[in-house]
Write a protein that holds these residues in place. Structure first.
Motif, PDB file in Angstrom:
ATOM      1  N   ALA A 167       0.833  -1.205   0.000  1.00 47.32           N
ATOM      2  CA  ALA A 167       0.000   0.000   0.000  1.00 47.32           C
ATOM      3  C   ALA A 167       0.866   1.253   0.000  1.00 47.32           C
ATOM      4  N   ILE A 168       1.945   1.223   0.768  1.00 46.07           N
ATOM      5  CA  ILE A 168       2.865   2.366   0.801  1.00 46.07           C
ATOM      6  C   ILE A 168       3.558   2.523  -0.541  1.00 46.07           C
ATOM      7  N   THR A 169       4.003   1.417  -1.111  1.00 47.65           N
ATOM      8  CA  THR A 169       4.667   1.454  -2.416  1.00 47.65           C
ATOM      9  C   THR A 169       3.739   2.031  -3.475  1.00 47.65           C
ATOM     10  N   ALA A 170       2.457   1.632  -3.437  1.00 47.31           N
ATOM     11  CA  ALA A 170       1.481   2.142  -4.408  1.00 47.31           C
ATOM     12  C   ALA A 170       1.320   3.652  -4.268  1.00 47.31           C
ATOM     13  N   ALA A 171       1.307   4.146  -3.041  1.00 52.33           N
ATOM     14  CA  ALA A 171       1.177   5.585  -2.821  1.00 52.33           C
ATOM     15  C   ALA A 171       2.417   6.334  -3.310  1.00 52.33           C
ATOM     16  N   ASP A 197       5.352   8.815  -9.849  1.00 47.99           N
ATOM     17  CA  ASP A 197       5.239   8.393 -11.254  1.00 47.99           C
ATOM     18  C   ASP A 197       3.908   8.763 -11.890  1.00 47.99           C
ATOM     19  N   GLY A 198       2.964   9.203 -11.071  1.00 45.55           N
ATOM     20  CA  GLY A 198       1.649   9.501 -11.622  1.00 45.55           C
ATOM     21  C   GLY A 198       0.793   8.272 -11.845  1.00 45.55           C
ATOM     22  N   VAL A 223      16.327  11.693  -2.963  1.00 45.47           N
ATOM     23  CA  VAL A 223      16.452  10.516  -2.103  1.00 45.47           C
ATOM     24  C   VAL A 223      15.992   9.280  -2.847  1.00 45.47           C
ATOM     25  N   ASP A 224      16.722   8.172  -2.684  1.00 43.11           N
ATOM     26  CA  ASP A 224      16.369   6.956  -3.422  1.00 43.11           C
ATOM     27  C   ASP A 224      15.033   6.403  -2.938  1.00 43.11           C
ATOM     28  N   ARG A 225      14.375   5.679  -3.830  1.00 37.86           N
ATOM     29  CA  ARG A 225      13.013   5.215  -3.580  1.00 37.86           C
ATOM     30  C   ARG A 225      12.935   4.229  -2.418  1.00 37.86           C
ATOM     31  N   THR A 226      13.924   3.390  -2.264  1.00 35.63           N
ATOM     32  CA  THR A 226      13.931   2.422  -1.169  1.00 35.63           C
ATOM     33  C   THR A 226      13.889   3.138   0.180  1.00 35.63           C
TER      34      THR A 226
END
Length: 204
Positions: free
Chosen positions: A107-111, A117-118, A147-150
């Motif tokens: 859920a966090i990744t999707a947000a 990325d839109g 800041v990196d995505r991870t």
């Protein structure tokens, strides 16, 4: 019912056994099963994510009747989750509530993907989950394009847990009263999928 501090210690000890691979035997006799069928007295309430890799009873090495578990994607706090916590805390006198997020939460990744990325989700029901996670994620991402995505996802998981804790502490008159007058403690935690360790955030 045991005090919140003792309940927190019991969860810490149980997670230690889980990490060490020394789980206790949680099998029930018929007599114990009949006793639980008549009543329950969970010593902790866990609001966690629905992710199949984060079963609270196993992660904390607890047995039948020990935990009142509420699971929803993104460990979000919507009215039904607040009501479930209110029910257990008021009906059973449980003194500890733990909001538990976990690493690599979908859920966090999707947000994060939506904000960076839109990406969009056409399901109204899934949209309702992402919309509840989004404010906490926005706060982490704001002004941090380098800041990196991870790292962003890791920090967003913690921010989302803290937002859910804050919602429970201040979004329910009943829970506020139990915190103020009855020793209820509401804390956040994060489970590491690769290590099996539960880290409590801002513990008392």
């Amino acid at each position: 019912m045991i005090a919140a501090a003792e309940a927190l210690t019991r969860l810490r000890d149980g997670n230690g056994r889980f990490v060490a691979g020394q789980l206790t035997d949680q099998a029930l006799s018929k007599r114990e099963l009949r006793k639980l069928a008549a009543d329950q007295a969970p010593f902790a309430i866990i609001l966690g994510c629905s992710d199949s890799r984060v079963p609270a009873e196993l992660v904390f090495d607890q047995g039948f009747g020990d935990l009142f578990v509420i699971r929803v994607a993104g460990n979000i706090v919507a009215p039904s989750q607040v009501g479930s916590v209110e029910f257990a805390a008021s009906r059973y006198g449980t003194k500890l509530v733990v909001v538990m997020g976990h690493s690599n939460c979908g859920a966090i990744t999707a947000a994060v993907e939506e904000l960076l990325d839109g990406a969009t989700n056409e399901s109204r029901n899934l949209r309702s989950i992402v919309d509840r996670v989004r404010p906490a994620v926005q706060g982490v991402i704001a002004g941090r394009g380098d800041v990196d995505r991870t790292t962003l996802i890791r920090e967003a998981v913690r921010a989302n847990v803290r937002a859910s804790v804050d919602h429970l502490r201040h979004g329910s008159a009943l829970l506020e009263e139990l915190v103020r007058n009855d020793g209820l403690l509401i804390v956040g935690a994060k489970y590491s999928l690769d290590r099996g360790v539960v880290s409590f955030l801002d513990p008392p």
